[in-house]
Design a protein around this motif. Structure first.
Motif, PDB file in Angstrom:
ATOM      1  N   ARG A 151      42.262  78.626  -2.628  1.00  0.00           N
ATOM      2  CA  ARG A 151      43.542  78.190  -3.198  1.00  0.00           C
ATOM      3  C   ARG A 151      44.653  78.179  -2.155  1.00  0.00           C
ATOM      4  O   ARG A 151      44.702  79.029  -1.261  1.00  0.00           O
ATOM      5  CB  ARG A 151      43.949  79.096  -4.361  1.00  0.00           C
ATOM      6  CG  ARG A 151      43.089  78.885  -5.607  1.00  0.00           C
ATOM      7  CD  ARG A 151      43.375  79.947  -6.651  1.00  0.00           C
ATOM      8  NE  ARG A 151      43.072  81.288  -6.123  1.00  0.00           N
ATOM      9  CZ  ARG A 151      43.196  82.409  -6.826  1.00  0.00           C
ATOM     10  NH1 ARG A 151      43.630  82.356  -8.068  1.00  0.00           N
ATOM     11  NH2 ARG A 151      42.889  83.563  -6.279  1.00  0.00           N
TER      12      ARG A 151
ATOM     13  N   LEU B 256      49.766  78.218  -7.063  1.00  0.00           N
ATOM     14  CA  LEU B 256      48.521  77.993  -6.339  1.00  0.00           C
ATOM     15  C   LEU B 256      47.928  76.650  -6.741  1.00  0.00           C
ATOM     16  O   LEU B 256      48.041  76.237  -7.894  1.00  0.00           O
ATOM     17  CB  LEU B 256      47.525  79.117  -6.650  1.00  0.00           C
ATOM     18  CG  LEU B 256      47.992  80.523  -6.300  1.00  0.00           C
ATOM     19  CD1 LEU B 256      46.973  81.560  -6.768  1.00  0.00           C
ATOM     20  CD2 LEU B 256      48.227  80.659  -4.802  1.00  0.00           C
TER      21      LEU B 256
ATOM     22  N   PRO C 252      44.188  74.240  -5.967  1.00  0.00           N
ATOM     23  CA  PRO C 252      42.875  74.263  -5.311  1.00  0.00           C
ATOM     24  C   PRO C 252      42.988  73.721  -3.889  1.00  0.00           C
ATOM     25  O   PRO C 252      43.680  72.727  -3.658  1.00  0.00           O
ATOM     26  CB  PRO C 252      42.018  73.343  -6.187  1.00  0.00           C
ATOM     27  CG  PRO C 252      42.716  73.288  -7.508  1.00  0.00           C
ATOM     28  CD  PRO C 252      44.186  73.426  -7.194  1.00  0.00           C
TER      29      PRO C 252
ATOM     30  N   MET D 207      46.734  79.977 -11.527  1.00  0.00           N
ATOM     31  CA  MET D 207      47.497  79.139 -10.620  1.00  0.00           C
ATOM     32  C   MET D 207      48.864  79.753 -10.313  1.00  0.00           C
ATOM     33  O   MET D 207      49.736  79.084  -9.764  1.00  0.00           O
ATOM     34  CB  MET D 207      47.642  77.723 -11.194  1.00  0.00           C
ATOM     35  CG  MET D 207      46.309  76.960 -11.207  1.00  0.00           C
ATOM     36  SD  MET D 207      45.682  76.610  -9.516  1.00  0.00           S
ATOM     37  CE  MET D 207      43.989  77.237  -9.616  1.00  0.00           C
TER      38      MET D 207
END
Lengths: 138, 138
Positions: free
Chosen positions: A123, A134, A136, B22
């Motif tokens: 990430r 974050l 990928p 995330m």
């Protein structure tokens, strides 16, 4: 682990000797640990960052496979010993002050990360509008 | 450093959220630090391993240049601020448990290492006859 004499490390004689010398005189922190960054020997891709103590570093040098010190379990961690996801050591580098390691490895088994991904660094950190998010990694 | 609102980090809600989420929820150690490995963004070559605290990490994200925490001087270390050898951030990655960073950087100036070499990782560790020696890296 072998019939060889145990590996010994050198004393840290001087800044000059540590930076320019050819004796390995690693510096462990107050917990007896130093960080070791494992990267793919072929591509250079970062795989994981873990820690070694003196014993695990010597085992790594003798065995030719990465042996870490698990800070969470407080014990030696021969990565892949049970899972098969071991790391064959191609080369170990140390830095100017000999308090960090880069392990160039060939990763065996399914992948480096316990999440089943090839790398732990999957990430990317992005800052936007005062928040850090974050994404990928490519 | 900017007129933007200060960057905030997320709380560490659960293992699942930390590993798969995330939100950036970095974990600093008991000294408030986390290791950051700087690598060349183009070649992947390892450059240096240093540490960031929360403040230096936020400054890095705002500034787009690497700001570390110097453990020896016990102060913020905006690398290259005086020497010109600053590190332009191309990408920051974090790992599964968000307690380590990889900085993909463009190194400016003469080189990363204070020894005037391009990288701090200029020596290879070799074990032979019970002794650990260093050789110049290829």
């Amino acid at each position: 682990m072998s019939a060889h004499p145990p590996i010994s490390f050198a004393a840290r004689e001087s800044k000059q000797a540590v930076e320019e010398g050819m004796l390995f005189a690693p510096k462990f922190d107050e917990h007896g640990l130093m960080p070791a960054m494992a990267v793919d020997a072929d591509t250079g891709a970062p795989l994981m960052l873990a820690y070694m103590n003196e014993q695990s570093l010597k085992m790594t040098l003798e065995l030719g496979q990465a042996v870490y010190w698990s800070r969470s379990r407080n014990q030696l961690w021969h990565k892949g010993a049970t899972s098969g996801e071991f790391q064959e050591i191609i080369e170990i580098r140390t830095d100017c002050d000999q308090d960090a390691l880069v392990l160039r490895v060939k990763q065996h088994g399914g992948g480096c990360c316990h999440t089943k991904r090839p790398t732990c660094f999957y990430r990317v950190v992005k800052a936007a509008d005062g928040e850090a998010l974050l994404e990928p990694a490519a």
